[in-house]
Design a protein around this motif. Structure first.
Motif, PDB file in Angstrom:
ATOM      1  N   ALA A  37       0.811  -1.215   0.000  1.00 47.06           N
ATOM      2  CA  ALA A  37       0.000   0.000   0.000  1.00 47.06           C
ATOM      3  C   ALA A  37       0.847   1.270   0.000  1.00 47.06           C
ATOM      4  O   ALA A  37       0.304   2.348  -0.152  1.00 47.06           O
ATOM      5  CB  ALA A  37      -0.928  -0.003   1.212  1.00 47.06           C
ATOM      6  N   GLY A  38       2.153   1.136   0.206  1.00 47.48           N
ATOM      7  CA  GLY A  38       3.000   2.316   0.261  1.00 47.48           C
ATOM      8  C   GLY A  38       4.447   1.954   0.500  1.00 47.48           C
ATOM      9  O   GLY A  38       4.827   0.790   0.477  1.00 47.48           O
ATOM     10  N   SER A  39       5.241   2.971   0.765  1.00 44.22           N
ATOM     11  CA  SER A  39       6.684   2.797   0.982  1.00 44.22           C
ATOM     12  C   SER A  39       7.024   2.995   2.446  1.00 44.22           C
ATOM     13  O   SER A  39       6.546   3.931   3.088  1.00 44.22           O
ATOM     14  CB  SER A  39       7.467   3.826   0.169  1.00 44.22           C
ATOM     15  N   TRP A  40       7.885   2.133   2.977  1.00 43.07           N
ATOM     16  CA  TRP A  40       8.388   2.215   4.343  1.00 43.07           C
ATOM     17  C   TRP A  40       9.846   2.627   4.205  1.00 43.07           C
ATOM     18  O   TRP A  40      10.696   1.831   3.823  1.00 43.07           O
ATOM     19  CB  TRP A  40       8.229   0.856   5.002  1.00 43.07           C
ATOM     20  N   LEU A  56       9.537   6.479   7.749  1.00 39.27           N
ATOM     21  CA  LEU A  56       8.473   7.257   7.141  1.00 39.27           C
ATOM     22  C   LEU A  56       7.626   6.320   6.305  1.00 39.27           C
ATOM     23  O   LEU A  56       8.153   5.557   5.494  1.00 39.27           O
ATOM     24  CB  LEU A  56       9.054   8.358   6.249  1.00 39.27           C
ATOM     25  N   PHE A  57       6.316   6.373   6.520  1.00 38.63           N
ATOM     26  CA  PHE A  57       5.407   5.641   5.652  1.00 38.63           C
ATOM     27  C   PHE A  57       4.815   6.627   4.667  1.00 38.63           C
ATOM     28  O   PHE A  57       4.292   7.668   5.052  1.00 38.63           O
ATOM     29  CB  PHE A  57       4.285   4.958   6.436  1.00 38.63           C
ATOM     30  N   ARG A  58       4.928   6.279   3.393  1.00 40.44           N
ATOM     31  CA  ARG A  58       4.388   7.119   2.322  1.00 40.44           C
ATOM     32  C   ARG A  58       3.427   6.272   1.494  1.00 40.44           C
ATOM     33  O   ARG A  58       3.812   5.235   0.951  1.00 40.44           O
ATOM     34  CB  ARG A  58       5.532   7.624   1.451  1.00 40.44           C
ATOM     35  N   PRO A  59       2.156   6.678   1.414  1.00 37.97           N
ATOM     36  CA  PRO A  59       1.189   5.902   0.635  1.00 37.97           C
ATOM     37  C   PRO A  59       1.611   5.772  -0.823  1.00 37.97           C
ATOM     38  O   PRO A  59       2.288   6.649  -1.358  1.00 37.97           O
ATOM     39  CB  PRO A  59      -0.113   6.703   0.742  1.00 37.97           C
ATOM     40  N   ALA A  60       1.184   4.695  -1.449  1.00 36.79           N
ATOM     41  CA  ALA A  60       1.486   4.491  -2.866  1.00 36.79           C
ATOM     42  C   ALA A  60       0.755   5.545  -3.699  1.00 36.79           C
ATOM     43  O   ALA A  60      -0.287   6.058  -3.306  1.00 36.79           O
ATOM     44  CB  ALA A  60       1.049   3.096  -3.298  1.00 36.79           C
ATOM     45  N   GLY A  61       1.326   5.867  -4.837  1.00 34.08           N
ATOM     46  CA  GLY A  61       0.662   6.754  -5.783  1.00 34.08           C
ATOM     47  C   GLY A  61       0.821   8.236  -5.502  1.00 34.08           C
ATOM     48  O   GLY A  61       0.099   9.043  -6.085  1.00 34.08           O
ATOM     49  N   VAL A  62       1.747   8.609  -4.615  1.00 36.77           N
ATOM     50  CA  VAL A  62       1.971  10.028  -4.360  1.00 36.77           C
ATOM     51  C   VAL A  62       2.638  10.622  -5.608  1.00 36.77           C
ATOM     52  O   VAL A  62       3.658  10.124  -6.065  1.00 36.77           O
ATOM     53  CB  VAL A  62       2.857  10.261  -3.117  1.00 36.77           C
TER      54      VAL A  62
END
Length: 145
Positions: A37-40, A56-62
């Motif tokens: 679902a995102g990047s760790w 940092l958790f960054r949601p996918a599709g940013v």
């Protein structure tokens, strides 16, 4: 003699940084629930007493240039960033609501139980920890605006 002391200092700092980063690649994997679902992402901030890590958790599709809110999550005693992210499921909320989540991690050398030293204002440790968390926020804002 001055060259030897500078070289010793440089080697010691390089060694400390290598020890801080090398085990992270092996031990700290992304939480299973958030991997697709995102990047760790792992980052380091230099504090007064050495490097401090954060995740940092960054949601996918940013998209490039997209500005998302940033939420800072401080783990409790006997926790680390990964276990805290797993137990709170905040990354799932971040995917649904579209925001970044910053997880600063308290090193065991600063507190044997992994607790934040918010109570230790007399020695200044509380203020030092607040300062490095703010450095992490600033760094994330620059790298992942």
């Amino acid at each position: 003699m001055k060259h030897a002391s500078w070289a010793t200092l440089l080697n010691r700092n390089a060694s400390l940084l290598q020890r801080a980063v090398k085990p992270l690649r092996e031990r700290h994997r992304p939480p299973a629930s958030s991997a697709s679902a995102g990047s760790w992402l792992m980052g380091l901030v230099m504090a007064a007493d050495g490097p401090r890590r954060y995740y940092l958790f960054r949601p996918a599709g940013v998209r490039f240039g997209e500005r998302l809110p940033l939420l800072v999550m401080l783990h409790g005693c006997h926790q680390d960033a990964k276990s805290f992210a797993d137990s709170t499921r905040m990354n799932s909320v971040a995917v649904r609501e579209r925001f970044l989540v910053l997880y600063p991690e308290q090193p065991r050398l600063s507190n044997a139980q992994g607790c934040w030293n918010w109570f230790d204002t007399r020695s200044g440790r509380a203020f030092g920890e607040a300062a490095w968390i703010m450095k992490a926020v600033d760094q994330v804002c620059v790298l992942y605006a």
